[in-house]
Design an enzyme around this catalytic site. Structure first.
Site, PDB file in Angstrom:
ATOM      1  N   ARG A  35      29.738  29.046 -35.069  1.00  0.00           N
ATOM      2  CA  ARG A  35      28.681  28.175 -35.590  1.00  0.00           C
ATOM      3  C   ARG A  35      27.336  28.406 -34.905  1.00  0.00           C
ATOM      4  NH1 ARG A  35      33.296  26.255 -36.568  1.00  0.00           N
ATOM      5  NH2 ARG A  35      33.700  26.890 -34.446  1.00  0.00           N
ATOM      6  N   THR A  36      27.333  28.426 -33.572  1.00  0.00           N
ATOM      7  CA  THR A  36      26.043  28.492 -32.874  1.00  0.00           C
ATOM      8  C   THR A  36      25.331  29.799 -33.205  1.00  0.00           C
ATOM      9  OG1 THR A  36      27.015  27.165 -31.127  1.00  0.00           O
ATOM     10  CG2 THR A  36      24.942  28.248 -30.619  1.00  0.00           C
ATOM     11  N   LYS A  59      29.217  47.321 -17.182  1.00  0.00           N
ATOM     12  CA  LYS A  59      28.897  48.365 -16.190  1.00  0.00           C
ATOM     13  C   LYS A  59      28.437  47.744 -14.875  1.00  0.00           C
ATOM     14  CE  LYS A  59      27.206  51.345 -19.906  1.00  0.00           C
ATOM     15  NZ  LYS A  59      25.978  51.937 -20.467  1.00  0.00           N
ATOM     16  N   ARG A  79      24.256  32.675 -24.707  1.00  0.00           N
ATOM     17  CA  ARG A  79      25.493  31.951 -24.352  1.00  0.00           C
ATOM     18  C   ARG A  79      26.144  32.721 -23.213  1.00  0.00           C
ATOM     19  NH1 ARG A  79      29.941  29.449 -28.241  1.00  0.00           N
ATOM     20  NH2 ARG A  79      28.250  27.923 -28.337  1.00  0.00           N
ATOM     21  N   HIS A  96      25.249  22.347 -23.500  1.00  0.00           N
ATOM     22  CA  HIS A  96      25.040  22.968 -24.803  1.00  0.00           C
ATOM     23  C   HIS A  96      24.036  22.063 -25.525  1.00  0.00           C
ATOM     24  CE1 HIS A  96      25.647  25.170 -28.369  1.00  0.00           C
ATOM     25  NE2 HIS A  96      26.956  25.139 -28.490  1.00  0.00           N
TER      26      HIS A  96
HETATM   27  N1  ASP Z   1      31.746  25.249 -29.820  1.00  0.00           N
HETATM   28  C1  ASP Z   1      31.619  24.315 -28.723  1.00  0.00           C
HETATM   29  C2  ASP Z   1      31.155  25.029 -27.471  1.00  0.00           C
HETATM   30  O1  ASP Z   1      30.772  26.168 -27.533  1.00  0.00           O
HETATM   31  C3  ASP Z   1      32.869  23.533 -28.507  1.00  0.00           C
HETATM   32  C4  ASP Z   1      34.092  24.294 -28.084  1.00  0.00           C
HETATM   33  O2  ASP Z   1      34.073  25.519 -27.964  1.00  0.00           O
HETATM   34  O3  ASP Z   1      35.092  23.615 -27.888  1.00  0.00           O
HETATM   35  O4  ASP Z   1      31.131  24.420 -26.420  1.00  0.00           O
END
Ligand code: ASP
Length: 322
Positions: A62-63, A92, A114, A145
């Protein structure tokens, strides 16, 4: 946000209520416009020609997609890598700092990051700041997040029509999940918010969050089982408006085989104890902690929640890249 340029999005605490209100107004405008193809075309030039890099060291659906879609809908170009632990020079032995330094040489306007380590986005922002490149924290280990928290709060506002005077259950793996933590920081800015944390004792929410709540005089309680939080909710003054459920973050556990059992699974029977105008949220991915049969319950808001995310991210991009 008023008058102040917000360059990076790193943690929930950086937003005040006015920022959030403005952001949600912009989100509403986007959602309305995108109902028609004419509206979509009108928004295309907004960030035309700007460049987004997405670098994801942990998995994401999703993100990553919603950021990319948000950027493209506003006319941006997007280049990225997922699985960056393997596909970037990290394998590396390159440090995050070196990677960000190099990416900044290619003149992006924003880097969506991320990472598996808490604090990674803040480290990246020190470098981004020198180059005038925005850094967005798209999840940093057990840290935060913030864009998820904003879309979660937006969901509450859309679905309940308010963010003050709400009773929210946050449950599941509260020790390792970053989304509940980030949302709590936002909820603590609102009046009359009461929180009930539900988790097995070994997965309780962190002491830092509890201290924050005490400091901001937000009422909270802890329960081990959801049913205990829901049963007699009214007599205990806990007539719950939102259940925010999360998965067990097995990838962050030393003993990922631990079984938290049926009591952490939301079923139609559990839903029968929830009032008719309450909502059930989940940041997704869902594993088995919400039964599939719950999806058809109109109170199951998790797919709508994911849908709002793209618009919130469009509004954010517009704000930081203006
Ligand atoms: N998608 C959310 C996160 O990246 C929740 C999860 O992974 O549980 O934190």
């Amino acid at each position: 946000m008023k008058g102040v340029v917000m360059r990076h999005i790193l943690r929930s605490q950086q937003f005040n209520r006015t920022d959030i209100e403005e952001l949600f107004k912009a989100t509403d405008t986007m959602r309305k416009a995108f109902k028609s193809s004419l509206g979509r075309v009108q928004f295309r030039p907004r960030l035309l020609g700007k460049l987004m890099f997405t670098i994801f060291y942990e998995p994401s659906t999703r993100t990553r997609f919603s950021f990319a879609a948000a950027a493209i809908h506003l006319g941006m170009r997007v280049v990225g890598t997922d699985n960056a632990r393997e596909f970037s020079s990290a394998i590396k032995g390159e440090t995050l700092e070196d990677t960000i330094e190099v990416l900044c040489q290619y003149l992006p306007d924003v880097i969506v990051l991320r990472h598996h380590e808490a604090g990674a986005a803040e480290r990246a922002a020190l470098i981004g700041e020198r180059h005038g490149v925005s850094i967005i924290n798209a999840g940093d280990g057990k840290g935060q997040h913030p864009t998820q928290a904003l879309l979660d709060l937006y969901t509450i506002k859309q679905e309940l029509g308010r963010t003050d005077d709400i009773k929210v259950v946050l449950g599941g793996d509260l020790a390792n999940g970053r989304t509940a933590r980030s949302l709590v920081y936002l909820l603590s800015k609102y009046k009359g918010v009461r929180l009930i944390f539900v988790s097995p004792p070994e997965l309780r929410i962190g002491g830092d969050i509890k201290s924050h709540l005490i400091e901001h005089k937000v009422r909270f309680e802890e329960e081990t089982f959801l049913l205990d939080a829901l049963l007699h909710a009214e007599t205990l003054g806990r007539d719950i408006d939102v259940v925010y459920w999360t998965r067990v973050q097995r990838e962050r556990m030393e003993n990922p085989g631990a079984n938290f059992g049926e009591s952490y699974r939301i079923t139609p029977e559990i839903m029968s104890h929830l009032k008719q105008d309450a909502i059930l949220m989940h940041p997704l991915p869902r594993v088995d902690e919400i039964a599939k049969e719950v999806d058809s319950d109109p109170r199951a808001a998790y797919f709508r929640q994911a849908g709002y995310g793209m618009y919130v991210r469009m509004a954010l991009l517009q704000e930081i890249l203006k």
